[in-house]
Design a protein around this motif. Structure first.
Motif, mmCIF file in Angstrom:
data_model
loop_
_atom_site.group_PDB
_atom_site.id
_atom_site.type_symbol
_atom_site.label_atom_id
_atom_site.label_comp_id
_atom_site.label_asym_id
_atom_site.label_seq_id
_atom_site.Cartn_x
_atom_site.Cartn_y
_atom_site.Cartn_z
ATOM 1 N N ARG A 8 -72.649 47.398 -6.881
ATOM 2 C CA ARG A 8 -71.997 48.099 -6.278
ATOM 3 C C ARG A 8 -71.213 49.554 -6.892
ATOM 4 N N CYS A 9 -70.709 49.840 -5.581
ATOM 5 C CA CYS A 9 -69.839 50.607 -6.311
ATOM 6 C C CYS A 9 -68.789 50.476 -6.031
ATOM 7 N N GLY A 10 -67.448 50.185 -7.183
ATOM 8 C CA GLY A 10 -66.295 49.761 -6.543
ATOM 9 C C GLY A 10 -65.216 51.228 -5.469
ATOM 10 N N SER A 11 -65.672 52.323 -6.205
ATOM 11 C CA SER A 11 -64.999 53.284 -5.533
ATOM 12 C C SER A 11 -65.529 52.961 -3.718
ATOM 13 N N CYS A 12 -66.221 53.371 -3.451
ATOM 14 C CA CYS A 12 -66.212 53.663 -1.991
ATOM 15 C C CYS A 12 -67.089 52.132 -1.626
ATOM 16 N N LYS A 13 -67.140 50.506 -2.568
ATOM 17 C CA LYS A 13 -67.509 49.861 -1.943
ATOM 18 C C LYS A 13 -68.421 49.212 -1.149
ATOM 19 N N GLU A 60 -75.481 55.625 -11.805
ATOM 20 C CA GLU A 60 -74.090 56.104 -11.214
ATOM 21 C C GLU A 60 -74.369 56.013 -9.769
ATOM 22 N N CYS A 61 -72.968 55.546 -9.324
ATOM 23 C CA CYS A 61 -73.146 55.906 -7.468
ATOM 24 C C CYS A 61 -73.524 56.847 -7.137
ATOM 25 N N PRO A 62 -75.002 56.440 -6.292
ATOM 26 C CA PRO A 62 -75.662 58.466 -5.100
ATOM 27 C C PRO A 62 -74.290 58.620 -4.240
ATOM 28 N N SER A 63 -73.304 58.143 -4.577
ATOM 29 C CA SER A 63 -72.356 58.937 -3.577
ATOM 30 C C SER A 63 -71.177 59.697 -3.857
ATOM 31 N N CYS A 64 -71.216 59.135 -4.546
ATOM 32 C CA CYS A 64 -69.641 59.559 -5.481
ATOM 33 C C CYS A 64 -69.486 59.940 -7.389
ATOM 34 N N ARG A 65 -71.082 59.053 -8.172
ATOM 35 C CA ARG A 65 -70.912 59.196 -8.973
ATOM 36 C C ARG A 65 -70.484 58.785 -9.698
HETATM 37 ZN ZN LIG Z 1 -69.383 55.522 -5.113
#
Ligand SMILES: [Zn+2]
Length: 253
Positions: free
Chosen positions: A102-107, A69-74
């Motif tokens: 790629r995290c779609g939320s954090c771009k 998962e995204c390390p910033s927003c999970r």
């Molecule tokens: Zn993210």
């Protein structure tokens, strides 16, 4: 239970073009997409790959990569292309595929490094670790250690200097991690380098009791928990991450 999930720590720019002497030709860092207002730091994600370099190289894009998962927003992330870079093991350079996520939320995209890779370094973690262990452990000097490892003297000297400079922080971090994982604390030692090595040993011993870690080995473990930054130039204190648990290493006195 702690599984050998993907680990990450700190910022990273992953070189896509390393010259064969281990220096940097150019780099392709994590890409912040245009128009992204996110103020998030891309980080390297290092996964505890147990494959040999040859097996990993042969698998190419077909290797069984984890999808952390995204390390910033999970949020879940998507595979997003990737790049190839060199790694050197036993004097032999191999080109390996590094996927990006790629995290779609954090771009933001993140490189997914196998644990045998150290950020910004051509040589695999085991080679770097063997030289550091011999020199910092007092078994021999840099020249014989570099000769046995088949790496240029100046390259090996650079690793040892960096490790030595980072030793107090690494020692405190690994010692703390060992205790967090339920292991034995490393015995204090006047020599910072030896203490860092002992603390790494204690942390790995503790992790080796958890599923999957023993096969990864000590120096890949070190790469994992430091986000590939074991001997990176930026000494910003990384999180030590095991599975989904994050440990803040203590600040050395
Ligand atoms: Zn993210």
């Amino acid at each position: 239970m702690l599984m050998p999930g993907p680990l990450r720590a700190g910022q990273d720019l992953e070189p896509s073009l390393l010259k064969r002497d281990g220096s940097l030709l150019a780099c392709a860092g994590h890409v912040r997409e245009k128009g992204s207002g996110a103020v998030l730091s891309p980080v390297a994600i290092v996964w505890p790959c147990p494959l040999s370099v040859d097996a990993y190289a042969a698998a190419g894009r077909g290797a069984e990569f984890p999808r952390p998962e995204c390390p910033s927003c999970r949020a879940p992330m998507m595979f997003w292309s990737g790049y190839r870079r060199y790694v050197r093991r036993a004097g032999l350079c191999r080109k390996v595929f590094i996927p990006r996520l790629r995290c779609g939320s954090c771009k933001v995209t993140h490189a997914l490094l196998p644990a045998f890779v150290l950020a910004w370094r051509l040589d695999v973690a085991e080679t770097v670790g063997t030289v550091i262990a011999a020199v910092a452990g007092g078994a021999c000097g840099v020249r014989p250690a570099s000769g046995r490892a088949g790496v240029p003297y100046t390259t090996a000297r650079g690793w040892c200097r960096r490790f030595s400079a980072r030793a107090p922080g690494l020692g405190a971090g690994f010692a703390g991690l060992a205790v967090e994982l339920g292991g034995e604390p490393a015995r204090p030692c006047a020599d910072a380098g030896r203490f860092a090595l002992a603390a790494l040993g204690s942390a790995f011993d503790a992790a080796a009791g958890l599923p999957g870690w023993l096969a990864v080995g000590c120096w890949r473990f070190a790469s994992c928990v430091s986000g590939g930054r074991l001997i990176a130039a930026n000494t910003a204190s990384p999180w030590y991450v095991v599975g989904k648990r994050r440990f803040m290493p203590p600040v050395p006195p």
